[in-house]
Design a protein around this motif. Structure first.
Motif, PDB file in Angstrom:
ATOM      1  N   LEU A  56       8.475  26.048  -8.013  1.00 19.11           N
ATOM      2  CA  LEU A  56       7.580  25.183  -7.234  1.00 19.11           C
ATOM      3  C   LEU A  56       7.579  23.752  -7.773  1.00 19.11           C
ATOM      4  O   LEU A  56       7.572  22.796  -6.992  1.00 19.11           O
ATOM      5  CB  LEU A  56       6.163  25.741  -7.235  1.00 19.11           C
ATOM      6  N   ILE A  57       7.605  23.602  -9.087  1.00 20.30           N
ATOM      7  CA  ILE A  57       7.670  22.263  -9.686  1.00 20.30           C
ATOM      8  C   ILE A  57       8.955  21.567  -9.270  1.00 20.30           C
ATOM      9  O   ILE A  57       8.950  20.408  -8.860  1.00 20.30           O
ATOM     10  CB  ILE A  57       7.548  22.348 -11.224  1.00 20.30           C
ATOM     11  N   TYR A  58      10.083  22.283  -9.361  1.00 24.69           N
ATOM     12  CA  TYR A  58      11.371  21.710  -8.967  1.00 24.69           C
ATOM     13  C   TYR A  58      11.382  21.326  -7.488  1.00 24.69           C
ATOM     14  O   TYR A  58      11.863  20.258  -7.124  1.00 24.69           O
ATOM     15  CB  TYR A  58      12.510  22.690  -9.223  1.00 24.69           C
ATOM     16  N   LEU A  59      10.851  22.189  -6.630  1.00 32.51           N
ATOM     17  CA  LEU A  59      10.860  21.899  -5.193  1.00 32.51           C
ATOM     18  C   LEU A  59       9.957  20.711  -4.858  1.00 32.51           C
ATOM     19  O   LEU A  59      10.325  19.867  -4.037  1.00 32.51           O
ATOM     20  CB  LEU A  59      10.457  23.145  -4.402  1.00 32.51           C
ATOM     21  N   ALA A  60       8.787  20.629  -5.497  1.00 31.12           N
ATOM     22  CA  ALA A  60       7.890  19.496  -5.245  1.00 31.12           C
ATOM     23  C   ALA A  60       8.536  18.190  -5.700  1.00 31.12           C
ATOM     24  O   ALA A  60       8.488  17.180  -4.982  1.00 31.12           O
ATOM     25  CB  ALA A  60       6.562  19.719  -5.957  1.00 31.12           C
ATOM     26  N   THR A  98      14.036  31.007 -13.799  1.00 30.79           N
ATOM     27  CA  THR A  98      13.756  31.074 -12.362  1.00 30.79           C
ATOM     28  C   THR A  98      12.349  31.577 -12.061  1.00 30.79           C
ATOM     29  O   THR A  98      12.115  32.179 -11.025  1.00 30.79           O
ATOM     30  CB  THR A  98      14.768  32.006 -11.653  1.00 30.79           C
ATOM     31  N   ASP A  99      11.416  31.354 -12.945  1.00 27.32           N
ATOM     32  CA  ASP A  99      10.044  31.775 -12.677  1.00 27.32           C
ATOM     33  C   ASP A  99       9.469  30.975 -11.509  1.00 27.32           C
ATOM     34  O   ASP A  99       9.844  29.828 -11.265  1.00 27.32           O
ATOM     35  CB  ASP A  99       9.179  31.585 -13.921  1.00 27.32           C
ATOM     36  N   HIS A 104      18.346  24.292  -7.241  1.00 26.28           N
ATOM     37  CA  HIS A 104      17.875  25.206  -8.292  1.00 26.28           C
ATOM     38  C   HIS A 104      16.585  25.907  -7.878  1.00 26.28           C
ATOM     39  O   HIS A 104      16.455  27.116  -8.029  1.00 26.28           O
ATOM     40  CB  HIS A 104      17.664  24.425  -9.581  1.00 26.28           C
ATOM     41  N   GLY A 105      15.629  25.139  -7.360  1.00 22.30           N
ATOM     42  CA  GLY A 105      14.356  25.731  -6.951  1.00 22.30           C
ATOM     43  C   GLY A 105      14.509  26.704  -5.798  1.00 22.30           C
ATOM     44  O   GLY A 105      13.865  27.750  -5.762  1.00 22.30           O
TER      45      GLY A 105
END
Length: 131
Positions: A40-44, A34-35, A16-17
């Motif tokens: 960035l939160i999802y990827l971290a 998708t902001d 998703h990220g």
């Protein structure tokens, strides 16, 4: 229970990220935000989950990462209940579906963090798959 949940949630969040980085300012399929900040939160979270999911069998690290991810996702979902733009952090705004997913994934991570660990590995045809 923690390792499979961490791997599955990590794969979903990194997907998703990653896709969200290329689709800014709109919603995926009209329902997923998708902001840049949420990507960035999802990827971290995904990197942390995949690191403990694929890493050595360290129960304390697994529980800590699941608890932190649970608090982050759950907190984001709760903040979105108050304001769908999370007080201006997400200009496109979270949809109801986003909020449900965040609260469910965060709750699942918290449950997985505190669930008792089983001694037996996950088995398939007599062979240990995970564990």
């Amino acid at each position: 229970m923690g390792r499979p949940y961490a791997l599955i949630l990590g794969i979903i969040l990194i997907s998703h990220g990653g896709v969200g980085l290329f689709i800014e300012g709109e919603h995926i399929l009209g329902i997923f935000n998708t902001d840049f900040a949420i990507d960035l939160i999802y990827l971290a979270c995904a990197v942390a989950l995949l690191a403990v999911g694929f890493g050595h069998d360290n129960a304390k690290a697994m529980r800590l990462v699941l608890a932190v991810v649970g608090v982050v996702l759950g907190g984001l979902g709760l903040a979105a209940l108050a304001d769908d733009t999370v007080f201006g952090m997400l200009p496109t705004g979270l949809t109801s579906f986003d909020i449900i997913i965040l609260l469910t994934a965060g709750g699942g991570a918290l449950v997985s963090a505190v669930a008792p660990r089983t001694a037996a590995p996950l088995m398939s045809d007599g062979v240990a798959v995970i564990g």
